[in-house]
Design an enzyme around this catalytic site. Sequence first.
Site, PDB file in Angstrom:
ATOM      1  N   HIS A 193       0.828  -1.192   0.000  1.00  0.00           N
ATOM      2  CA  HIS A 193       0.000   0.000   0.000  1.00  0.00           C
ATOM      3  C   HIS A 193       0.874   1.258   0.000  1.00  0.00           C
ATOM      4  O   HIS A 193       0.643   2.201  -0.740  1.00  0.00           O
ATOM      5  CB  HIS A 193      -0.855  -0.060   1.259  1.00  0.00           C
ATOM      6  CG  HIS A 193      -1.868   1.010   1.347  1.00  0.00           C
ATOM      7  ND1 HIS A 193      -3.055   0.943   0.662  1.00  0.00           N
ATOM      8  CD2 HIS A 193      -1.873   2.174   2.012  1.00  0.00           C
ATOM      9  CE1 HIS A 193      -3.745   2.033   0.916  1.00  0.00           C
ATOM     10  NE2 HIS A 193      -3.059   2.799   1.739  1.00  0.00           N
ATOM     11  N   ARG A 300      -7.289  -0.137 -10.657  1.00  0.00           N
ATOM     12  CA  ARG A 300      -7.174  -1.415  -9.944  1.00  0.00           C
ATOM     13  C   ARG A 300      -8.324  -1.540  -8.949  1.00  0.00           C
ATOM     14  O   ARG A 300      -8.224  -1.065  -7.825  1.00  0.00           O
ATOM     15  CB  ARG A 300      -5.842  -1.467  -9.178  1.00  0.00           C
ATOM     16  CG  ARG A 300      -4.619  -1.278 -10.045  1.00  0.00           C
ATOM     17  CD  ARG A 300      -3.374  -1.387  -9.166  1.00  0.00           C
ATOM     18  NE  ARG A 300      -2.163  -1.344  -9.954  1.00  0.00           N
ATOM     19  CZ  ARG A 300      -1.468  -0.234 -10.180  1.00  0.00           C
ATOM     20  NH1 ARG A 300      -1.865   0.912  -9.675  1.00  0.00           N
ATOM     21  NH2 ARG A 300      -0.378  -0.280 -10.904  1.00  0.00           N
ATOM     22  N   GLU A 434      -1.068 -11.149 -19.657  1.00  0.00           N
ATOM     23  CA  GLU A 434      -0.015 -11.222 -18.637  1.00  0.00           C
ATOM     24  C   GLU A 434       0.509 -12.635 -18.447  1.00  0.00           C
ATOM     25  O   GLU A 434       1.246 -12.903 -17.508  1.00  0.00           O
ATOM     26  CB  GLU A 434      -0.488 -10.615 -17.310  1.00  0.00           C
ATOM     27  CG  GLU A 434      -1.854 -11.058 -16.891  1.00  0.00           C
ATOM     28  CD  GLU A 434      -2.440 -10.226 -15.754  1.00  0.00           C
ATOM     29  OE1 GLU A 434      -1.676  -9.616 -15.000  1.00  0.00           O
ATOM     30  OE2 GLU A 434      -3.671 -10.210 -15.621  1.00  0.00           O
ATOM     31  N   ASP A 458       3.550  -9.156 -14.422  1.00  0.00           N
ATOM     32  CA  ASP A 458       3.325 -10.591 -14.356  1.00  0.00           C
ATOM     33  C   ASP A 458       3.869 -11.298 -15.588  1.00  0.00           C
ATOM     34  O   ASP A 458       4.446 -12.375 -15.483  1.00  0.00           O
ATOM     35  CB  ASP A 458       1.833 -10.905 -14.186  1.00  0.00           C
ATOM     36  CG  ASP A 458       1.440 -10.923 -12.707  1.00  0.00           C
ATOM     37  OD1 ASP A 458       2.317 -11.237 -11.890  1.00  0.00           O
ATOM     38  OD2 ASP A 458       0.280 -10.627 -12.396  1.00  0.00           O
ATOM     39  N   CYS A 505       0.136  -1.678 -19.570  1.00  0.00           N
ATOM     40  CA  CYS A 505      -0.179  -1.025 -18.303  1.00  0.00           C
ATOM     41  C   CYS A 505       0.744  -1.466 -17.172  1.00  0.00           C
ATOM     42  O   CYS A 505       0.541  -1.112 -16.031  1.00  0.00           O
ATOM     43  CB  CYS A 505      -1.641  -1.224 -17.915  1.00  0.00           C
ATOM     44  SG  CYS A 505      -2.062  -2.916 -17.520  1.00  0.00           S
TER      45      CYS A 505
END
Lengths: 543, 85
Positions: A193, A300, A434, A458, A505
Amino acid sequence: MAEKFSGKKFSGKTVYSGITMGKVLILRKDPQIRRVKIADPEAEKERVYGAVDRAKQQLAALYEKAVKEVGESSAAIFEVHQMMLEDDDYLDAICHMIQTEMINAEYAVSVTGDNFAGMFAGMEDEYMQARAADVRDISVRLVRNLSGQEEVDFSAMEPSVIVADDLSPSETVQMDKKRILAFVTVHGSTNSHTAILARMMNIPALIGVPMDLSEIRTGMTAIVDGAAGEVIFEPTEFQCSEAERKIKGEQEKLRLLQELKGKRNETRDGRTIQIYANIGSVSDVGYVLENDAGGIGLFRSEFLYLGRDDFPSEEEQFQAYKQVVQTMGQKKVIIRTLDIGADKQADYFDLGKEENPALGYRAIRICLKQPEIFRTQIRALLRAAAYGNLSVMYPMVISVEEVKQIYAFVEEVEQELKQAQIPYRIPEQGIMIETPAAVMISDELAELVDFFSIGTNDLTQYTLAIDRQNQKLEDFYDPHHKAILRMIRMVVENAHKCGKWAGICGELGADLELTREFLDLGVDELSVAPPMVLKVREKVRGI
Amino acid sequence: MKEFTYVITDQEGIHARPAGELVKLAKEFTSSVCVLKEGKKADAKKVFGLMGLGVKKGMEITVQAEGEDEEAAAAALEKFLKENL
C-alpha cells in the site's frame, strides 16, 4: 549520538525515485515493556481506565477521519477496536493480574493482550487467526497511552520523512498526505500500500533499508535519494549542498514538464500514442487530471476490496466507478475487475494458503469460480457504464473458453438489469495479457475482445520464471529481455490484424528507455503512474 | 428463560463487525444473554468471548436470555440475527 551518526548512509530498494530532504518522523511499533513491582494496585487500575478512555477517544477520532477519507466500511475496524476495549473479560483479566501479582499496568496489559491474541491465533479459522493482530493493536495502543508515548498527532506534523519498520494502511490513512516528504521502511514490498501511495503522490520511497531504528531519532535531518536508492541521516554540510543542488534540478525539470500540459503525445515525425494513468482509488483521480493524462488505463478495482473486513456492496462499487467516469468526462476509464490473490490478500476472502500463489487461485479464476463475487462487480460496472466512457478489462485470462465464459456471464447480468429496468450499458471489454499462454493465442483472443492491455509485471515474471521479490535473483532479472519485447510485438500485431488496439499497463510502460521501441512496435497506449505521464510525453515529443 | 436456535447463513460467520454489533445490542438489555455453540457457551455481552466461539456459516447456535426483559432481548436478537447473519 548525533555526532557519531553524522552522514550515516543506508541503501534500500527504490519504490519511487525523486529526492528530498527534511526532518525525520519515526513511527515506532512496540514500546519496550518492563515488569515493575508496584505498591498501590488501585492507582495502577485507575491508570488502565484512564488509558482505555483515551484510547476510545483516539479510536473514535480515527474512525471519523477514516469514514471521510476511505469510507464507512473500511473505517469499521476502528469501531471494532473500540468494542474490544469495552470487553469485560479483557479488562477484568488486566485488573486481576495487577491485583494478584502487584505489577505495573503496562506489563499486565501487554501480557493479557498476548494471551487473548494467542486464543485467536490458536483457532482453526484463518479469519479469526487474523484477529489476533487486532488484539495486539489495542494492547499496544493502551501501553503507549500508559507510558506517555501517545500517538503522533499527525494534524500538527510538519512536512516529514516517515521512517518506520513497516507501515500499515491504518497508519498511512492518518497522515496528511501533503506533509509527507518520503517513506523509508525496514520492511515492506514493492506492491505494498505504501509503495503504491508513494508512486501516486510522486514522493521518494525506499523499502528494505537495513537501519537500526533505535539509533535514529525523530527530528534528525534525512536526505532520501530515490534514484540512488539511498537515505542519509544527519548529513554533512557537503552532502546537504549536494542534495540541495539535486532537488533544485528536479524542481526545474518538474517546472518544465508542467509546460507540456495540453500538448499532444506526438513524435517529430507525426506518430502518436495515448498516455493514460494507473490508479487504485477514487481519490487518485485528482492526480490523473493534475498530470494531464488522456484517460485512465488501469483502475485497480481490488483496492476497493482490500483493507476492510467484508466485501464492498454493489451500491458502494457503483458509486465509486460512477464518480470516476463522471469526473473524467469524455475520457476513457478502463476498470480492471478484481485482481486479488498472490501478493494481494484480504482475510475475508478466505483464500487459504497456497504452495505457489503466483500460479494459484487468483484474479479471474476466483471470479469464475465464485460467481456471487463476480456478479456484484459486473452489475456495478454495467450500471456505472451508463454514466461515462467506461471500459472493463479482465485479468489473468489464459484461454478463449474463459473469455466466452465471461461474456456469457456478462450477458446473464445484462438480462437481470434489463428485467429490473435498471439503467446500464454494455461497455467496451478487453483483457490483460499477462501470461505467455495469452500471448501465444493472442490471434484468437483478438477476434473476441475489444482491446488488449499488456501487464508486463506478471508477464515478465511468468516468462523469465523469476520471482521479483526474491533479491537473490536480481542478477538474472532483465526487464528488457528480448523474449518480452518479442511477445509485445506479437500481441500488438495480432490485435491490429483484427482492428483492435493494444496497450501496456505494467511498469515497463513508464520505462523511458523503451518508449521509442514501443512506438516502433505500434503500441497504441501506455498507462503509467500519474507522475510519469508528462515524463513519457516529453520523451515521445523528443523522438 | 427465553431460548431460540438459529442457523448462520452469512458467508463469514460471526466475524468482528457483526459480533461487535451483537454485543452492543445485547448490552441494551438487563437480562443476561448467552450464545451456545456445540456445547461451548459465551456471554453475548463480551465481544472476545463471542468471536472466540468461532461460529461459521451453516452452524447452529442457541441464544438464551434470562432476566426481566428476556422476552424483548430474545426478540431483538433473533431479528438482528435474521437480518445480519
